[in-house]
Design an enzyme around this catalytic site. Structure first.
Site, PDB file in Angstrom:
ATOM      1  N   ARG A   1     -21.489 -18.142  36.775  1.00  7.34           N
ATOM      2  CA  ARG A   1     -22.361 -17.304  37.608  1.00  7.34           C
ATOM      3  C   ARG A   1     -22.841 -18.109  38.814  1.00  7.34           C
ATOM      4  O   ARG A   1     -22.973 -17.595  39.914  1.00  7.34           O
ATOM      5  CB  ARG A   1     -23.579 -16.861  36.791  1.00  7.34           C
ATOM      6  CG  ARG A   1     -24.586 -16.126  37.644  1.00  7.34           C
ATOM      7  CD  ARG A   1     -25.876 -15.799  36.910  1.00  7.34           C
ATOM      8  NE  ARG A   1     -26.797 -15.154  37.834  1.00  7.34           N
ATOM      9  CZ  ARG A   1     -28.073 -15.461  37.971  1.00  7.34           C
ATOM     10  NH1 ARG A   1     -28.628 -16.385  37.201  1.00  7.34           N
ATOM     11  NH2 ARG A   1     -28.826 -14.841  38.839  1.00  7.34           N
TER      12      ARG A   1
ATOM     13  N   HIS B   1       0.842  -1.206   0.000  1.00  7.80           N
ATOM     14  CA  HIS B   1       0.000   0.000   0.000  1.00  7.80           C
ATOM     15  C   HIS B   1       0.872   1.249   0.000  1.00  7.80           C
ATOM     16  O   HIS B   1       1.290   1.714   1.064  1.00  7.80           O
ATOM     17  CB  HIS B   1      -0.881   0.002   1.251  1.00  7.80           C
ATOM     18  CG  HIS B   1      -1.762  -1.205   1.358  1.00  7.80           C
ATOM     19  ND1 HIS B   1      -1.295  -2.414   1.803  1.00  7.80           N
ATOM     20  CD2 HIS B   1      -3.078  -1.380   1.074  1.00  7.80           C
ATOM     21  CE1 HIS B   1      -2.290  -3.304   1.787  1.00  7.80           C
ATOM     22  NE2 HIS B   1      -3.382  -2.699   1.349  1.00  7.80           N
TER      23      HIS B   1
ATOM     24  N   HIS C   1     -27.743 -14.518  26.029  1.00  6.83           N
ATOM     25  CA  HIS C   1     -26.631 -14.294  26.946  1.00  6.83           C
ATOM     26  C   HIS C   1     -25.855 -15.573  27.273  1.00  6.83           C
ATOM     27  O   HIS C   1     -24.867 -15.519  27.989  1.00  6.83           O
ATOM     28  CB  HIS C   1     -27.145 -13.696  28.263  1.00  6.83           C
ATOM     29  CG  HIS C   1     -27.487 -12.240  28.167  1.00  6.83           C
ATOM     30  ND1 HIS C   1     -28.275 -11.738  27.162  1.00  6.83           N
ATOM     31  CD2 HIS C   1     -27.134 -11.183  28.939  1.00  6.83           C
ATOM     32  CE1 HIS C   1     -28.409 -10.430  27.327  1.00  6.83           C
ATOM     33  NE2 HIS C   1     -27.717 -10.069  28.388  1.00  6.83           N
TER      34      HIS C   1
ATOM     35  N   ASN D   1      -7.909  11.798   3.484  1.00  7.35           N
ATOM     36  CA  ASN D   1      -7.685  11.842   2.030  1.00  7.35           C
ATOM     37  C   ASN D   1      -8.934  11.500   1.225  1.00  7.35           C
ATOM     38  O   ASN D   1      -8.900  11.463  -0.005  1.00  7.35           O
ATOM     39  CB  ASN D   1      -6.499  10.941   1.636  1.00  7.35           C
ATOM     40  CG  ASN D   1      -6.765   9.471   1.947  1.00  7.35           C
ATOM     41  OD1 ASN D   1      -7.914   9.032   2.044  1.00  7.35           O
ATOM     42  ND2 ASN D   1      -5.700   8.697   2.103  1.00  7.35           N
TER      43      ASN D   1
ATOM     44  N   GLU E   1     -17.047  -3.099  25.038  1.00  4.79           N
ATOM     45  CA  GLU E   1     -16.224  -4.306  25.173  1.00  4.79           C
ATOM     46  C   GLU E   1     -15.037  -4.310  24.219  1.00  4.79           C
ATOM     47  O   GLU E   1     -13.915  -4.663  24.583  1.00  4.79           O
ATOM     48  CB  GLU E   1     -17.072  -5.573  24.933  1.00  4.79           C
ATOM     49  CG  GLU E   1     -18.144  -5.827  25.977  1.00  4.79           C
ATOM     50  CD  GLU E   1     -19.445  -5.093  25.687  1.00  4.79           C
ATOM     51  OE1 GLU E   1     -19.526  -4.371  24.657  1.00  4.79           O
ATOM     52  OE2 GLU E   1     -20.403  -5.232  26.478  1.00  4.79           O
TER      53      GLU E   1
ATOM     54  N   HIS F   1      -4.181   3.571  -3.535  1.00  2.09           N
ATOM     55  CA  HIS F   1      -4.302   2.925  -2.216  1.00  2.09           C
ATOM     56  C   HIS F   1      -3.374   1.716  -2.093  1.00  2.09           C
ATOM     57  O   HIS F   1      -2.632   1.583  -1.132  1.00  2.09           O
ATOM     58  CB  HIS F   1      -5.754   2.513  -1.961  1.00  2.09           C
ATOM     59  CG  HIS F   1      -5.914   1.620  -0.776  1.00  2.09           C
ATOM     60  ND1 HIS F   1      -6.076   2.090   0.497  1.00  2.09           N
ATOM     61  CD2 HIS F   1      -5.886   0.255  -0.680  1.00  2.09           C
ATOM     62  CE1 HIS F   1      -6.164   1.071   1.340  1.00  2.09           C
ATOM     63  NE2 HIS F   1      -6.048  -0.050   0.642  1.00  2.09           N
TER      64      HIS F   1
ATOM     65  N   SER G   1     -21.089  -8.019  38.506  1.00  6.33           N
ATOM     66  CA  SER G   1     -21.298  -9.381  37.994  1.00  6.33           C
ATOM     67  C   SER G   1     -19.984 -10.088  37.720  1.00  6.33           C
ATOM     68  O   SER G   1     -19.869 -11.302  37.893  1.00  6.33           O
ATOM     69  CB  SER G   1     -22.088  -9.344  36.680  1.00  6.33           C
ATOM     70  OG  SER G   1     -23.322  -8.713  36.875  1.00  6.33           O
TER      71      SER G   1
ATOM     72  N   GLY H   1      -3.329  -3.392  11.532  1.00  7.31           N
ATOM     73  CA  GLY H   1      -3.752  -3.882  10.217  1.00  7.31           C
ATOM     74  C   GLY H   1      -5.262  -4.017  10.218  1.00  7.31           C
ATOM     75  O   GLY H   1      -5.939  -3.465   9.349  1.00  7.31           O
TER      76      GLY H   1
HETATM   77  C1  TPP Z   1     -11.095  -4.447  10.005  1.00  8.31           C
HETATM   78  C2  TPP Z   1     -10.582  -4.305   8.628  1.00  8.31           C
HETATM   79  N1  TPP Z   1     -11.443  -4.364   7.603  1.00  8.31           N
HETATM   80  C3  TPP Z   1     -11.001  -4.286   6.333  1.00  8.31           C
HETATM   81  C4  TPP Z   1      -9.671  -4.146   6.066  1.00  8.31           C
HETATM   82  C5  TPP Z   1      -9.165  -4.095   4.636  1.00  8.31           C
HETATM   83  N2  TPP Z   1      -8.728  -2.726   4.291  1.00  8.31           N
HETATM   84  C6  TPP Z   1      -7.448  -2.372   4.345  1.00  8.31           C
HETATM   85  S1  TPP Z   1      -7.208  -0.759   3.969  1.00  8.31           S
HETATM   86  C7  TPP Z   1      -8.856  -0.517   3.723  1.00  8.31           C
HETATM   87  C8  TPP Z   1      -9.383   0.824   3.324  1.00  8.31           C
HETATM   88  C9  TPP Z   1      -8.945   1.848   4.278  1.00  8.31           C
HETATM   89  O1  TPP Z   1      -9.202   3.110   3.813  1.00  8.31           O
HETATM   90  P1  TPP Z   1      -8.357   4.318   4.385  1.00  8.31           P
HETATM   91  O2  TPP Z   1      -8.245   4.191   5.830  1.00  8.31           O
HETATM   92  O3  TPP Z   1      -8.950   5.551   3.841  1.00  8.31           O
HETATM   93  O4  TPP Z   1      -6.931   4.044   3.804  1.00  8.31           O
HETATM   94  P2  TPP Z   1      -6.248   4.769   2.550  1.00  8.31           P
HETATM   95  O5  TPP Z   1      -7.080   4.438   1.348  1.00  8.31           O
HETATM   96  O6  TPP Z   1      -6.221   6.209   2.853  1.00  8.31           O
HETATM   97  O7  TPP Z   1      -4.905   4.127   2.495  1.00  8.31           O
HETATM   98  C10 TPP Z   1      -9.560  -1.700   3.943  1.00  8.31           C
HETATM   99  C11 TPP Z   1     -11.024  -1.827   3.783  1.00  8.31           C
HETATM  100  C12 TPP Z   1      -8.797  -4.091   7.164  1.00  8.31           C
HETATM  101  N3  TPP Z   1      -7.493  -3.984   7.024  1.00  8.31           N
HETATM  102  N4  TPP Z   1      -9.278  -4.144   8.422  1.00  8.31           N
END
Ligand code: TPP
Length: 682
Positions: free
Chosen positions: A533, A43, A486, A200, A424, A275, A397, A132
């Site tokens: 519980r 990326h 639950h 961005n 959570e 991206h 609890s 990530g």
């Molecule tokens: C929980 C989660 N869902 C999906 C992804 C896959 N994913 C990686 S980057 C991205 C898009 C993120 O967009 P943005 O934060 O705007 O990043 P940019 O395009 O500016 O690099 C997605 C959906 C991930 N890494 N984590």
């Protein structure tokens, strides 16, 4: 996809305020695009877009020493948009962190390199947390910032007084966890937390306007943050904004940085094409032209590398001054700080476990394991002051608030108990940040069923192998009247499936104490303790301090009256059912053993001889647990039987619920007869 582009590609780049800073930022840009190009994946867009912000932050603010990237009072830098990993790797290389060589950058995303696709904690020095999964990093950062304030209250400005900086993208802010994190940080007034939003307007599918139209600055403001909006390529504006953010210490700050994704790409800048993925030689050649960069791939001009190395070295003075301050601190405070910083538990802490055990045995009373856990924590909190308790609004609890624990309040951090609120996921991820920060051992509670709401953070705790402790009560249909929404049934199996996660389910108060002992003595193991519980009898009454749970499973009761014919395996609140069933089977003349298995992970780590000695040579086995069978099958073989849940639970009195689902001693006896008959017929 083309019709979703928000703007045409940005072919020209804004003139820099400061050419030298632009050149330094371009080091990050070219290392990132060259590494992605070489790996043919990755990326480049976000590192190129955030390069100016990172350059100003590292040059003028971040307290960091490349020669010792993990000294305690450093500022923490969290990359929540972990896909921008090349930004972090470039910074570590440029500043001179020994681990991060040029060769590692060239091996970006290759097997066994330190430069995995997303930053992995412990893969290289200087990576504060694994990111990530979007949104985790911002919540980790809240944990870092919280830990910093708590330790500041304990040890004072001289020892603990640093900042947490977090980069995050649109994706992080779209994730629900970001709301929990923002809300928590705002409420607790975490003044040493500064977030940079990479505004961005692009994510993978195209313009963010395809899916979101929140007013992000207002979101942060509504939660009590200090907010600024700047041009993320204007280095003066970045510097001024950070100065302003650091001047506000009674609340966290967010700097919304308008940036261009893939800044410098001739055709892809400002579009989703920047991206991810290899940009292509032509695009990179175009970027070289646009940015006036004539170095070959992976070559950083000497003057720029020197400038970066100076940044990496300048923190040394601060580090040495800090070390002097620690030396000059009052002896007791210094010793306490150093013990915690070394991750060593106080001497004699295990007497707390022994005391709890002795109390359980002396009382002989039946007790819910959640109550037993609470009693153990009462002792532990006094013995281990770095324990930081908490709950997601289920304190009474979960029995998580130990005697003497003072709650942490906004602006008042001299405590050891966190009311995380009904958050959570945010709690679990913040606890990871706290564990990673060091100096505190976090545990936090909710109902086991809602471990689903924590799962992504639990998984990361296990992946990072850090001691985050998840206290999960109401661990089965045995919670009764709250009913199937639950009542966890698949959760134990699903949690046991997470590699490295130690899932404990103690079967009586003494085992509960043993499990806590095991959790605390394993600094590199994430743990989850499942607690009942409902009350259960005291099954372990022997004197002594041997921790029988340490091998994960052990023979609680051996067969009598002849060689073992049957083994009953169980955990938690079903252990006493197994014991009752054994009594009935023994009476029928069937020599039967009961194996308690509070932690399958630890049991699986034992050698074959031990496992065999516990499981017995007989193939006649019955497992009983008020949960689904998955995972038990490996001990049951084809002839074994399982007594447990085969669907969701039901609302009702505990005894009625167990009867309805046929999880009783009688059912275990029936299952035993079946398996014995089947084996006899072979
Ligand atoms: C929980 C989660 N869902 C999906 C992804 C896959 N994913 C990686 S980057 C991205 C898009 C993120 O967009 P943005 O934060 O705007 O990043 P940019 O395009 O500016 O690099 C997605 C959906 C991930 N890494 N984590």
């Amino acid at each position: 996809m083309a019709d979703t582009l928000p703007t045409p590609a940005i072919k020209t780049v804004p003139k820099p305020r400061d050419q030298h800073l632009r050149d330094m930022a371009d080091c990050i840009r070219f290392l990132s695009m060259d590494a992605v190009q070489q790996a043919k994946s990755g990326h480049p867009g976000a590192p190129m877009g955030m390069a100016d912000i990172a350059t100003v932050l590292y040059r003028d603010f971040l307290r960091f020493d490349a020669a010792d990237p993990h000294w305690f009072d450093r500022d923490r830098f969290v990359l929540s948009n972990g896909h921008a990993s090349m930004l972090l790797y470039s910074l570590l290389y440029l500043t001179g962190v020994e681990d991060m060589t040029l060769d590692q950058l060239k091996r970006f995303r290759q097997i066994d390199s330190k430069t995995a696709g997303h930053p992995e904690y412990k893969h290289a020095e200087g990576i504060e947390t694994t990111t990530g999964p979007l949104g985790q990093g911002i919540a980790n950062a809240v944990g870092f910032a919280l830990a910093e304030r708590i330790l500041n209250a304990k040890f004072g400005d001289a020892i603990c007084n640093h900042w947490t900086y977090v980069f995050l993208g649109d994706g992080c802010l779209m994730e629900g966890i970001s709301e929990e994190a923002i809300s928590m940080a705002g409420h607790f007034k975490l003044g040493h937390l500064i977030a940079f939003w990479d505004n961005n307007s692009i994510s993978i599918d195209g313009a963010t306007s395809l899916s979101v139209s929140d007013n992000e600055p207002e979101r942060f403001r509504a939660s009590g943050w200090h907010v600024q909006e700047i041009d993320g390529h204007d280095t003066d504006a970045i510097r001024d904004a950070i100065i302003a953010a650091r001047a506000v210490t009674d609340r966290p700050s967010m700097i919304a940085c308008k940036t261009i994704i893939g800044f410098g790409f001739p055709t892809k800048a400002g579009t989703q094409k920047a991206h991810s993925d290899a940009p292509g030689e032509e695009e990179i050649a175009g970027a070289r032209k646009t940015l006036g960069w004539d170095s070959p791939p992976f070559v950083i001009p000497e003057r720029l590398l020197n400038a970066w190395r100076e940044i990496g070295a300048k923190g040394r003075t601060a580090r040495l001054a800090w070390a002097d301050r620690v030396k000059a601190a009052p002896a007791e405070l210094r010793a306490e700080f150093e013990r915690r910083n070394d991750g060593v538990l106080p001497t004699g802490w295990q007497t707390a476990i022994a005391a709890a055990r002795a109390e359980f045995i002396a009382s002989g009373k039946e007790m819910a394991t959640r109550s037993a856990s609470g009693a153990v924590l009462d002792h532990l909190a006094a013995a281990i002051p770095e324990l930081l308790g908490g709950s997601a609004d289920l304190t009474p609890s979960n029995n998580t608030r130990a005697k003497g624990m003072v709650e942490i309040r906004p602006g008042e951090y001299d405590g050891t108990y966190m009311h995380y609120g009904v958050r959570e996921h945010g709690m679990a991820a913040a606890m990871n940040g706290i564990a990673l920060h060091g100096g505190l051992i976090p545990y936090g509670g909710t109902f086991l069923c809602f471990s689903d709401y924590c799962r992504p953070a639990i998984r990361l705790a296990a992946l990072m192998q850090i001691r985050t402790i998840f206290v999960m009560t109401h661990d089965s249909i045995g919670l009764g009247e709250d009913g199937p929404t639950h009542q966890p049934v698949e959760h134990l199996a699903a949690l046991r499936a997470i590699p490295h996660l130690a899932v404990y389910r103690p079967g009586d108060p003494v085992e509960t104490a043993e499990c806590w002992e095991l959790i605390l003595q394993a600094p590199r193991r994430a743990a989850l303790i499942a607690l009942s519980r409902q009350p259960m009898p005291l099954l372990r009454r022997e004197a002594g301090s041997e921790n029988k749970s340490a091998r994960g499973g052990y023979v609680l009761l051996e067969a009598e009256g002849g060689p073992r014919q049957l083994t009953i395996l169980s955990t938690g609140s079903e252990l006493h059912i197994a014991v009752e069933a054994r009594a009935m089977l023994q009476q029928e003349g069937i020599p039967t053993a009961v194996v308690s298995m509070p932690c399958q992970l630890l049991f699986e780590e034992q050698d074959a001889a031990y496992k065999k000695s516990v499981l017995g040579t007989t193939r006649a086995r019955v497992a009983v647990e008020a949960a689904v069978e998955t995972g038990w099958d490996r001990y049951l073989g084809l002839e074994g039987r399982f007594v447990g849940m085969h669907g969701f639970g039901a609302s009702g009195k505990i005894a009625d619920v167990y009867k309805k689902f046929d999880i009783t001693a009688e059912a275990v006896v029936r299952a035993a007869r079946e398996t014995l008959a089947e084996i006899a017929a072979l």
